[in-house]
Design an enzyme around this catalytic site. Sequence first.
Site, mmCIF file in Angstrom:
data_model
loop_
_atom_site.group_PDB
_atom_site.id
_atom_site.type_symbol
_atom_site.label_atom_id
_atom_site.label_comp_id
_atom_site.label_asym_id
_atom_site.label_seq_id
_atom_site.Cartn_x
_atom_site.Cartn_y
_atom_site.Cartn_z
ATOM 1 N N ASN A 275 -5.300 12.385 0.742
ATOM 2 C CA ASN A 275 -4.375 11.547 1.523
ATOM 3 C C ASN A 275 -5.207 10.786 2.550
ATOM 4 O O ASN A 275 -6.428 10.951 2.640
ATOM 5 C CB ASN A 275 -3.286 12.406 2.179
ATOM 6 C CG ASN A 275 -2.152 11.559 2.740
ATOM 7 O OD1 ASN A 275 -1.651 10.652 2.070
ATOM 8 N ND2 ASN A 275 -1.764 11.787 3.973
ATOM 9 N N LYS A 276 -4.541 9.963 3.314
ATOM 10 C CA LYS A 276 -5.209 9.093 4.286
ATOM 11 C C LYS A 276 -6.240 9.825 5.131
ATOM 12 O O LYS A 276 -5.990 10.950 5.564
ATOM 13 C CB LYS A 276 -4.127 8.446 5.164
ATOM 14 C CG LYS A 276 -4.612 7.489 6.208
ATOM 15 C CD LYS A 276 -5.503 6.398 5.680
ATOM 16 C CE LYS A 276 -4.911 5.609 4.541
ATOM 17 N NZ LYS A 276 -5.916 4.780 3.832
ATOM 18 N N ARG B 246 -7.444 -0.374 -6.741
ATOM 19 C CA ARG B 246 -7.722 0.704 -5.774
ATOM 20 C C ARG B 246 -7.929 2.010 -6.549
ATOM 21 O O ARG B 246 -7.187 2.296 -7.481
ATOM 22 C CB ARG B 246 -6.569 0.845 -4.757
ATOM 23 C CG ARG B 246 -6.441 -0.385 -3.864
ATOM 24 C CD ARG B 246 -5.546 -0.126 -2.681
ATOM 25 N NE ARG B 246 -6.179 0.765 -1.702
ATOM 26 C CZ ARG B 246 -5.517 1.294 -0.673
ATOM 27 N NH1 ARG B 246 -4.236 1.062 -0.505
ATOM 28 N NH2 ARG B 246 -6.153 2.070 0.192
ATOM 29 N N ASP C 57 -1.956 10.826 -2.027
ATOM 30 C CA ASP C 57 -2.376 9.783 -2.970
ATOM 31 C C ASP C 57 -2.729 10.371 -4.327
ATOM 32 O O ASP C 57 -2.657 9.686 -5.346
ATOM 33 C CB ASP C 57 -3.558 9.008 -2.403
ATOM 34 C CG ASP C 57 -3.076 8.136 -1.257
ATOM 35 O OD1 ASP C 57 -3.006 8.636 -0.126
ATOM 36 O OD2 ASP C 57 -2.699 6.982 -1.525
ATOM 37 N N ARG D 262 0.873 -1.179 0.000
ATOM 38 C CA ARG D 262 0.000 0.000 0.000
ATOM 39 C C ARG D 262 0.901 1.217 0.000
ATOM 40 O O ARG D 262 2.120 1.101 0.113
ATOM 41 C CB ARG D 262 -1.026 -0.013 1.153
ATOM 42 C CG ARG D 262 -0.633 -0.643 2.435
ATOM 43 C CD ARG D 262 0.470 0.026 3.155
ATOM 44 N NE ARG D 262 0.250 1.448 3.322
ATOM 45 C CZ ARG D 262 1.192 2.339 3.556
ATOM 46 N NH1 ARG D 262 2.477 1.964 3.651
ATOM 47 N NH2 ARG D 262 0.918 3.620 3.684
ATOM 48 N N GLY D 263 0.263 2.397 -0.106
ATOM 49 C CA GLY D 263 1.054 3.624 -0.247
ATOM 50 C C GLY D 263 1.163 3.911 -1.737
ATOM 51 O O GLY D 263 1.556 3.020 -2.503
ATOM 52 N N ALA D 264 0.828 5.157 -2.132
ATOM 53 C CA ALA D 264 0.670 5.465 -3.553
ATOM 54 C C ALA D 264 1.851 5.041 -4.440
ATOM 55 O O ALA D 264 1.657 4.288 -5.411
ATOM 56 C CB ALA D 264 0.348 6.943 -3.718
ATOM 57 N N GLN E 58 -1.734 2.385 9.918
ATOM 58 C CA GLN E 58 -0.461 2.507 9.183
ATOM 59 C C GLN E 58 0.581 3.279 10.005
ATOM 60 O O GLN E 58 1.775 3.064 9.858
ATOM 61 C CB GLN E 58 -0.681 3.252 7.846
ATOM 62 C CG GLN E 58 -1.407 2.452 6.795
ATOM 63 C CD GLN E 58 -2.895 2.761 6.801
ATOM 64 O OE1 GLN E 58 -3.460 3.085 7.832
ATOM 65 N NE2 GLN E 58 -3.532 2.629 5.665
HETATM 66 O O1 MRU Z 1 -4.470 3.154 2.208
HETATM 67 P P1 MRU Z 1 -2.984 3.373 2.055
HETATM 68 O O2 MRU Z 1 -2.196 2.814 3.182
HETATM 69 O O3 MRU Z 1 -2.495 2.931 0.703
HETATM 70 O O4 MRU Z 1 -2.828 4.954 2.119
HETATM 71 C C1 MRU Z 1 -1.546 5.498 2.037
HETATM 72 C C2 MRU Z 1 -1.507 6.956 2.220
HETATM 73 O O5 MRU Z 1 -2.510 7.612 2.374
HETATM 74 C C3 MRU Z 1 -0.161 7.617 2.105
HETATM 75 O O6 MRU Z 1 -0.085 8.728 2.933
HETATM 76 C C4 MRU Z 1 0.068 8.055 0.653
HETATM 77 O O7 MRU Z 1 -0.154 6.993 -0.219
HETATM 78 C C5 MRU Z 1 1.426 8.584 0.438
HETATM 79 S S1 MRU Z 1 2.617 7.327 0.480
HETATM 80 C C6 MRU Z 1 4.124 7.960 0.067
#
Ligand code: MRU
Length: 347
Positions: free
Chosen positions: A246-247, A88, A236, A45-47, A195
């Site tokens: 973002n999250k 996603r 994201d 996970r994470g963009a 996270q």
């Molecule tokens: O649902 P996730 O864990 O994929 O969400 C991740 C985030 O929101 C991060 O802050 C974002 O992707 C930036 S990662 C460098």
Amino acid sequence: MFKTVEWKKTGVVMIDQRLLPDKVVYRTYKDYKGVANGIKDMVVRGAPAIGVAAAMGLALGASRIKAKNLKAFKREFQRISNHMKKTRPTAVNLFWAVERMNRLMDESGDLTVEELKDRLVEEALRIHDEDIEINRRMGRFGSRLLKHGSTVLTHCNAGALATAGYGTALGVVRSAVEEGKKIKVFADETRPFLQGSRLTAWELKEDKIDVTLITDNMSGYMMKKGLIDAVVVGADRIAANGDVANKIGTYSVALLAKAHRIPFYVAAPTSTVDLNIKTGDDIPIEERSSDEVTHLRGKRIAPRGVKVKNPAFDITPAWLVTAIITEKGIIRAPYSWGLKRLFVGKV
Ligand code: MRU
């Protein structure tokens, strides 16, 4: 140091982020459907990490296509790409990576199917390696914003685990620490998927960076007490006007930062900027399973049958963002102008 996503002869290998920090387990995916499920189920996970995994998934899928002629091969690759794009919806890096792999197909000229398969693997590896390099560059720019002795609040995980390595928001922290600055990090727990507590706290501890874990509802108190000097988060997707997806919870942190006159920085590569989306209102927000809210590590913590909402992301409007840190430089308002210039190489 752990590897988030890796291309090996045996397949695409990913550290299972659902099990961290209790267990460090690497999973090997031998077909593109496995990689797609890994993205959907949050193994990765994470963009930026999602983008890298998707590119490797496509290269893996391509390597197994049986078609002998280019036309049939491209048709099959298109089908695999569409499958990957459904994993996603919010992180634009996924679509960016799929498009980049497809561009290679369009520019393939008179390559044979076998040559094209090799090129796709090379491109996926390039996306991986570039991501680390981009994060390091972003880190060097971002570190200028952090004074020696600062305490940074971060939300979610925008670290090595969310990228091919080094991290975006945590890359900024790493870079400042490497330059010899004393930096402390406050990590928001980041309900419901945790996270912050599971991943950010873990990777910073592994790196021996000073980290203090707080629950999401503590950040206002910490700011009021004067314990936070800057907020640095990842993204994201960033719309053309500078609105940031973002999250979930990021928006609340940004509002709190504004109220306390604390700078709120977003660190993200240009692959996270989506100029096709005018404002944050148009960014698709993923709604995840209610189980993530009603259960904690498999244990029910809410009454059976209660109504639940679980948006995985929120939008922080551009007016709350002090600056956007990219690998090409630091951008400040007006963002619509600054973000556009990113793509013509002038920052
Ligand atoms: O649902 P996730 O864990 O994929 O969400 C991740 C985030 O929101 C991060 O802050 C974002 O992707 C930036 S990662 C460098």
